[in-house]
Enzyme design. Structure first.
Site, PDB file in Angstrom:
ATOM      1  N   GLY A  17       0.809  -1.252  -0.008  1.00 46.33           N
ATOM      2  CA  GLY A  17       0.198   0.074   0.097  1.00 46.33           C
ATOM      3  C   GLY A  17       0.918   1.379  -0.074  1.00 46.33           C
ATOM      4  O   GLY A  17       0.204   2.230   0.086  1.00 46.33           O
ATOM      5  N   ALA A  18       2.296   1.218   0.022  1.00 43.38           N
ATOM      6  CA  ALA A  18       3.018   2.339   0.005  1.00 43.38           C
ATOM      7  C   ALA A  18       2.731   3.255  -1.070  1.00 43.38           C
ATOM      8  O   ALA A  18       2.603   4.275  -1.242  1.00 43.38           O
ATOM      9  CB  ALA A  18       4.577   2.050   0.335  1.00 43.38           C
ATOM     10  N   GLY A  19       2.728   2.449  -2.258  1.00 40.86           N
ATOM     11  CA  GLY A  19       2.596   3.102  -3.640  1.00 40.86           C
ATOM     12  C   GLY A  19       1.178   3.682  -3.670  1.00 40.86           C
ATOM     13  O   GLY A  19       0.900   4.864  -4.197  1.00 40.86           O
ATOM     14  N   ASP A  20       0.259   3.209  -2.881  1.00 43.42           N
ATOM     15  CA  ASP A  20      -1.182   3.644  -2.994  1.00 43.42           C
ATOM     16  C   ASP A  20      -1.343   4.802  -2.205  1.00 43.42           C
ATOM     17  O   ASP A  20      -2.127   6.046  -2.530  1.00 43.42           O
ATOM     18  CB  ASP A  20      -2.125   2.594  -2.802  1.00 43.42           C
ATOM     19  CG  ASP A  20      -1.828   1.327  -3.460  1.00 43.42           C
ATOM     20  OD1 ASP A  20      -1.710   1.333  -4.786  1.00 43.42           O
ATOM     21  OD2 ASP A  20      -2.124   0.136  -3.049  1.00 43.42           O
TER      22      ASP A  20
HETATM   23  P1  ATP Z   1       3.460  -0.850  -3.644  1.00 36.33           P
HETATM   24  O1  ATP Z   1       4.250  -1.425  -2.420  1.00 36.33           O
HETATM   25  O2  ATP Z   1       2.126  -0.255  -3.015  1.00 36.33           O
HETATM   26  O3  ATP Z   1       3.326  -1.625  -4.814  1.00 36.33           O
HETATM   27  P2  ATP Z   1       5.032   0.807  -5.131  1.00 36.33           P
HETATM   28  O4  ATP Z   1       6.169  -0.434  -5.425  1.00 36.33           O
HETATM   29  O5  ATP Z   1       4.170   1.179  -6.109  1.00 36.33           O
HETATM   30  O6  ATP Z   1       4.300   0.124  -3.786  1.00 36.33           O
HETATM   31  P3  ATP Z   1       7.304   2.144  -3.797  1.00 36.33           P
HETATM   32  O7  ATP Z   1       7.994   2.796  -4.659  1.00 36.33           O
HETATM   33  O8  ATP Z   1       7.612   0.843  -3.062  1.00 36.33           O
HETATM   34  O9  ATP Z   1       6.054   2.136  -4.763  1.00 36.33           O
HETATM   35  O10 ATP Z   1       6.684   3.211  -2.622  1.00 36.33           O
HETATM   36  C1  ATP Z   1       5.815   4.319  -2.818  1.00 36.33           C
HETATM   37  C2  ATP Z   1       6.493   5.490  -1.953  1.00 36.33           C
HETATM   38  O11 ATP Z   1       6.318   5.037  -0.680  1.00 36.33           O
HETATM   39  C3  ATP Z   1       8.056   5.585  -2.253  1.00 36.33           C
HETATM   40  O12 ATP Z   1       8.303   6.773  -3.184  1.00 36.33           O
HETATM   41  C4  ATP Z   1       8.388   5.913  -0.603  1.00 36.33           C
HETATM   42  O13 ATP Z   1       7.896   7.571  -0.789  1.00 36.33           O
HETATM   43  C5  ATP Z   1       7.442   5.404   0.236  1.00 36.33           C
HETATM   44  N1  ATP Z   1       8.152   4.026   0.673  1.00 36.33           N
HETATM   45  C6  ATP Z   1       8.087   2.934   0.235  1.00 36.33           C
HETATM   46  N2  ATP Z   1       8.717   1.910   0.860  1.00 36.33           N
HETATM   47  C7  ATP Z   1       9.433   2.751   1.746  1.00 36.33           C
HETATM   48  C8  ATP Z   1      10.128   2.388   2.813  1.00 36.33           C
HETATM   49  N3  ATP Z   1      10.661   1.165   2.981  1.00 36.33           N
HETATM   50  N4  ATP Z   1      10.690   3.395   3.532  1.00 36.33           N
HETATM   51  C9  ATP Z   1      10.524   4.834   3.513  1.00 36.33           C
HETATM   52  N5  ATP Z   1       9.414   4.986   2.346  1.00 36.33           N
HETATM   53  C10 ATP Z   1       9.150   4.120   1.723  1.00 36.33           C
END
Ligand code: ATP
Length: 319
Positions: A256-259
């Site tokens: 959910g970080a990306g979301d």
């Molecule tokens: P998802 O896990 O939802 O598929 P994603 O792969 O689309 O995510 P990420 O690049 O992993 O996207 O994360 C989106 C944003 O969340 C990053 O740009 C960052 O700001 C934050 N983020 C993700 N992981 C971390 C982490 N381990 N520590 C700190 N910030 C993080």
């Protein structure tokens, strides 16, 4: 107009109670409601924005539970239909020792895949200021046609189109098909967010350098963002480009970080679209989005971990 309409799948992730085990070894699972577009809608609402979700759920215990979660979180569920034949989608998600995820889906077919054009709630879609979607809804008919129709209706009603492809390779018949279909709607977006992993998949190059990213740029785009996990993000508009560091937190689950990042970004853009032309303002928005993404990694599951505005502001203050 400030409504953010998110289109696509909502499902239940079953997440092992302990990290770093295979599905077979997992002693038990926790129900974690998710589905990227639904997560984005809830992320927006938790940050005080107006959000609606459009998609299809099974007319079963899990489907009704998910619709209830949308409502409890202040997301308009007027665009949700229910399928009496097919079940709500399930995904078993393993958390590896490094916090990254592997998926196993139960969709044969699931209700989300059966949304038809005729079931679209056009009133909801037409009232969107931003229409946000992924690529999972492109994989099979009839949902694919419903997705394309919804994009067209939203565009005609003047919405900004926001696309996070959210690559889930195991759901596609082949990698070639995934790449081709994901790119088939590429040029129509105003705002695109990809992760570094998706960038590599789409470009075939193991690099996040500008020359590689820019092969995905199109003249009509207003913003292209590449997220880099804990390293933050890079941004591209027609007038400027740059990068922002992420925030160090105690990560337990990146789901959910990306979301959260996308929800935060759209929440701010819908408030003030001039951020798309003003680099200083855009950097503030993306710092906030990085903070929201970071906070989401500090708890298991996506939805419980999505931050409120004060929580994000607090993290920004500490850094
Ligand atoms: P998802 O896990 O939802 O598929 P994603 O792969 O689309 O995510 P990420 O690049 O992993 O996207 O994360 C989106 C944003 O969340 C990053 O740009 C960052 O700001 C934050 N983020 C993700 N992981 C971390 C982490 N381990 N520590 C700190 N910030 C993080």
């Amino acid at each position: 107009k400030d409504l953010i309409v998110c289109f696509g799948e909502m499902l239940i992730d079953f997440v092992p109670t302990v990290s770093g085990v295979s599905l077979a070894e997992a002693p038990g699972f926790i129900k974690a409601p998710g589905g990227a577009p639904a997560n984005v809608a809830i992320a927006v609402a938790r940050l005080g924005g107006r959000a609606a979700f459009v998609g299809k759920l099974g007319d079963d215990e899990f489907g009704r539970m998910l619709a209830g979660i949308l409502r409890d979180n202040g997301v308009d569920d007027g665009g949700v239909s229910f399928d009496t034949g097919a079940r709500t989608a399930l995904a078993f998600v393993t958390l590896r020792a490094d916090g990254e995820r592997e998926f196993m889906f139960y969709r044969n077919p699931s209700a989300d895949m059966l949304l038809t054009e005729g079931e679209l709630n056009l009133d909801v879609i037409k009232s969107a200021a931003v229409f946000h979607y992924g690529s999972i809804s492109l994989i099979t008919e009839p949902c694919r046609s419903a997705h394309l129709k919804a994009m067209e209706v939203a565009r005609q009603a003047g919405a900004l189109l926001s696309y996070d492809p959210n690559l889930r390779l195991p759901l596609w018949p082949s990698a070639e098909e995934a790449r081709e279909q994901i790119l088939s709607i590429w040029d129509e977006a105003d705002i695109i967010k990809v992760s570094d992993v998706e960038l590599e998949f789409l470009t075939g190059q193991e690099s996040v350098e500008d020359d590689v990213v820019l092969t995905l740029w199109r003249p009509a785009f207003k913003l292209l963002v590449v997220t880099l996990g804990e390293k933050g993000c890079k941004y591209y508009t027609k007038d400027f480009r740059g990068s922002l560091d992420g925030y160090a937190v105690d990560t337990v689950d990146t789901t959910g970080a990306g979301d959260a990042f996308v929800g935060a970004m759209l929440r701010k853009i819908v408030d003030d679209q001039s951020v798309l032309q003003d680099e200083g303002k855009l950097r503030e928005v993306l710092k906030f989005s990085n903070a929201c993404g970071a906070i989401t990694t500090t708890e298991k599951g996506a939805i419980p971990a999505l931050p409120s505005e004060p929580a994000a502001v607090e993290l920004l203050k500490r850094n």
